[in-house]
Write a protein that holds these residues in place. Structure first.
Motif, PDB file in Angstrom:
ATOM      1  N   GLU A 110       1.753   6.355  -0.388  1.00  0.00           N
ATOM      2  CA  GLU A 110       1.763   7.891   0.259  1.00  0.00           C
ATOM      3  C   GLU A 110       1.489   8.864  -0.855  1.00  0.00           C
ATOM      4  O   GLU A 110       0.604   9.692  -0.667  1.00  0.00           O
ATOM      5  CB  GLU A 110       2.780   8.327   1.019  1.00  0.00           C
ATOM      6  CG  GLU A 110       3.135   7.363   2.431  1.00  0.00           C
ATOM      7  CD  GLU A 110       4.039   7.839   3.164  1.00  0.00           C
ATOM      8  OE1 GLU A 110       4.827   9.124   2.623  1.00  0.00           O
ATOM      9  OE2 GLU A 110       4.189   7.417   4.297  1.00  0.00           O
ATOM     10  N   PHE A 111       1.785   8.549  -2.106  1.00  0.00           N
ATOM     11  CA  PHE A 111       1.607   9.281  -3.155  1.00  0.00           C
ATOM     12  C   PHE A 111       0.205   9.502  -3.554  1.00  0.00           C
ATOM     13  O   PHE A 111      -0.580  10.593  -3.594  1.00  0.00           O
ATOM     14  CB  PHE A 111       2.301   9.194  -4.527  1.00  0.00           C
ATOM     15  CG  PHE A 111       3.734   9.410  -4.345  1.00  0.00           C
ATOM     16  CD1 PHE A 111       4.038  10.816  -4.748  1.00  0.00           C
ATOM     17  CD2 PHE A 111       4.780   8.668  -3.762  1.00  0.00           C
ATOM     18  CE1 PHE A 111       5.707  11.072  -4.574  1.00  0.00           C
ATOM     19  CE2 PHE A 111       6.200   9.062  -3.537  1.00  0.00           C
ATOM     20  CZ  PHE A 111       6.418  10.111  -4.259  1.00  0.00           C
ATOM     21  N   LEU A 112      -0.346   8.292  -3.484  1.00  0.00           N
ATOM     22  CA  LEU A 112      -1.938   8.243  -3.866  1.00  0.00           C
ATOM     23  C   LEU A 112      -2.781   9.017  -2.584  1.00  0.00           C
ATOM     24  O   LEU A 112      -3.652   9.749  -2.778  1.00  0.00           O
ATOM     25  CB  LEU A 112      -2.358   6.670  -3.927  1.00  0.00           C
ATOM     26  CG  LEU A 112      -1.641   6.068  -5.268  1.00  0.00           C
ATOM     27  CD1 LEU A 112      -2.004   4.507  -5.131  1.00  0.00           C
ATOM     28  CD2 LEU A 112      -1.948   6.890  -6.494  1.00  0.00           C
ATOM     29  N   ILE A 113      -2.475   8.566  -1.364  1.00  0.00           N
ATOM     30  CA  ILE A 113      -2.921   8.872  -0.409  1.00  0.00           C
ATOM     31  C   ILE A 113      -2.880  10.605  -0.192  1.00  0.00           C
ATOM     32  O   ILE A 113      -3.922  11.411   0.090  1.00  0.00           O
ATOM     33  CB  ILE A 113      -2.696   8.213   1.114  1.00  0.00           C
ATOM     34  CG1 ILE A 113      -2.950   6.795   1.046  1.00  0.00           C
ATOM     35  CG2 ILE A 113      -3.237   8.993   2.212  1.00  0.00           C
ATOM     36  CD1 ILE A 113      -2.144   6.167   2.130  1.00  0.00           C
ATOM     37  N   GLY A 114      -1.711  11.056  -0.554  1.00  0.00           N
ATOM     38  CA  GLY A 114      -1.659  12.451  -0.206  1.00  0.00           C
ATOM     39  C   GLY A 114      -2.312  13.145  -1.192  1.00  0.00           C
ATOM     40  O   GLY A 114      -2.661  14.357  -1.077  1.00  0.00           O
ATOM     41  N   VAL A 115      -2.019  12.626  -2.575  1.00  0.00           N
ATOM     42  CA  VAL A 115      -2.836  13.588  -3.571  1.00  0.00           C
ATOM     43  C   VAL A 115      -4.219  13.495  -3.409  1.00  0.00           C
ATOM     44  O   VAL A 115      -5.039  14.682  -3.507  1.00  0.00           O
ATOM     45  CB  VAL A 115      -2.498  12.877  -4.850  1.00  0.00           C
ATOM     46  CG1 VAL A 115      -3.587  13.398  -6.086  1.00  0.00           C
ATOM     47  CG2 VAL A 115      -1.033  13.123  -5.437  1.00  0.00           C
TER      48      VAL A 115
END
Length: 219
Positions: A110-115
């Motif tokens: 989610e960190f990668l998708i969110g950023v």
């Protein structure tokens, strides 16, 4: 390259998040801050695409730091990191101009998708954070499905399509491609939707779409 300033007062958390982001060669952490005041200064100096911010930090808390960062660099998207038990802070963060919310203990992907999402102009809501946000907004907000559906019913079919895709976290460019519209037309639709529905930003629009259970149109 998506440039990120990372802010958390715990060095071990920063190290963990930095390691997650390093898995994407298109994301670079350009600076790190251990308190809110340092975050603002780093955002002012680096003008990153995204500021990944913990809610609770010393010197200047994350919400105040997010607001100051937005004033210092309006082009920087604020992505807020939270933990369970911080619902009041999450609700307040909506007014600080945050473009997205992540759960620290959630899926690392989610960190990668969110950023990526907020860097491209979309709103990003971790599914579990979205559910908590909807509950925390109270009866006067976007809580009840019936109320949300009543508000959405006043929209045209095309406006509902755009709103549903906002709820799915798509950028303006992605919505334009999905609906076969010019990107400028999508921007106009989004602006009109926010005004008609009395919403402050894309995050609130995404929350309303989810509470109304809007289903993205089939392409």
């Amino acid at each position: 390259m998506v440039r990120v300033v990372l802010a958390d007062d715990e060095a071990v958390i920063r190290a963990g998040v930095r390691a997650i982001l390093a898995a994407d060669p298109g994301i670079e952490v350009v600076a790190e801050a251990g308190d809110g005041r340092a975050l603002v200064e780093l955002v002012r100096a680096h003008r990153p695409d995204v500021a990944l911010v913990d809610i609770r930090m010393p010197v200047l808390d994350g919400l105040a730091a997010a607001e100051e960062s937005r004033r210092a660099a309006p082009e920087t998207a604020i992505l807020v990191m939270t933990t369970f038990g911080e619902d009041e802070y999450i609700a307040r963060a909506l007014g600080s101009g945050a473009a997205g919310f992540l759960l620290k203990t959630g899926d690392p992907r989610e960190f990668l998708i969110g950023v990526r999402a907020v860097a491209e102009g979309a709103a990003y809501l971790s599914p579990r954070v979205a559910a908590r946000l909807i509950r925390s907004l109270g009866p006067a907000g976007l809580v009840r499905t019936a109320e949300a559906r009543e508000r959405v019913a006043r929209l045209s079919p095309r406006e509902r399509d755009v709103l549903s895709l906002l709820g799915a976290g798509l950028t303006n460019a992605e919505i334009a491609a999905r609906l076969h519209l010019a990107e400028g037309s999508v921007k106009t639709y989004v602006s009109t939707l926010l005004t008609r529905l009395g919403l402050r930003n894309r995050v609130e629009a995404a929350l309303l779409a989810r509470e109304a259970h809007l289903t993205p149109p089939v392409s």
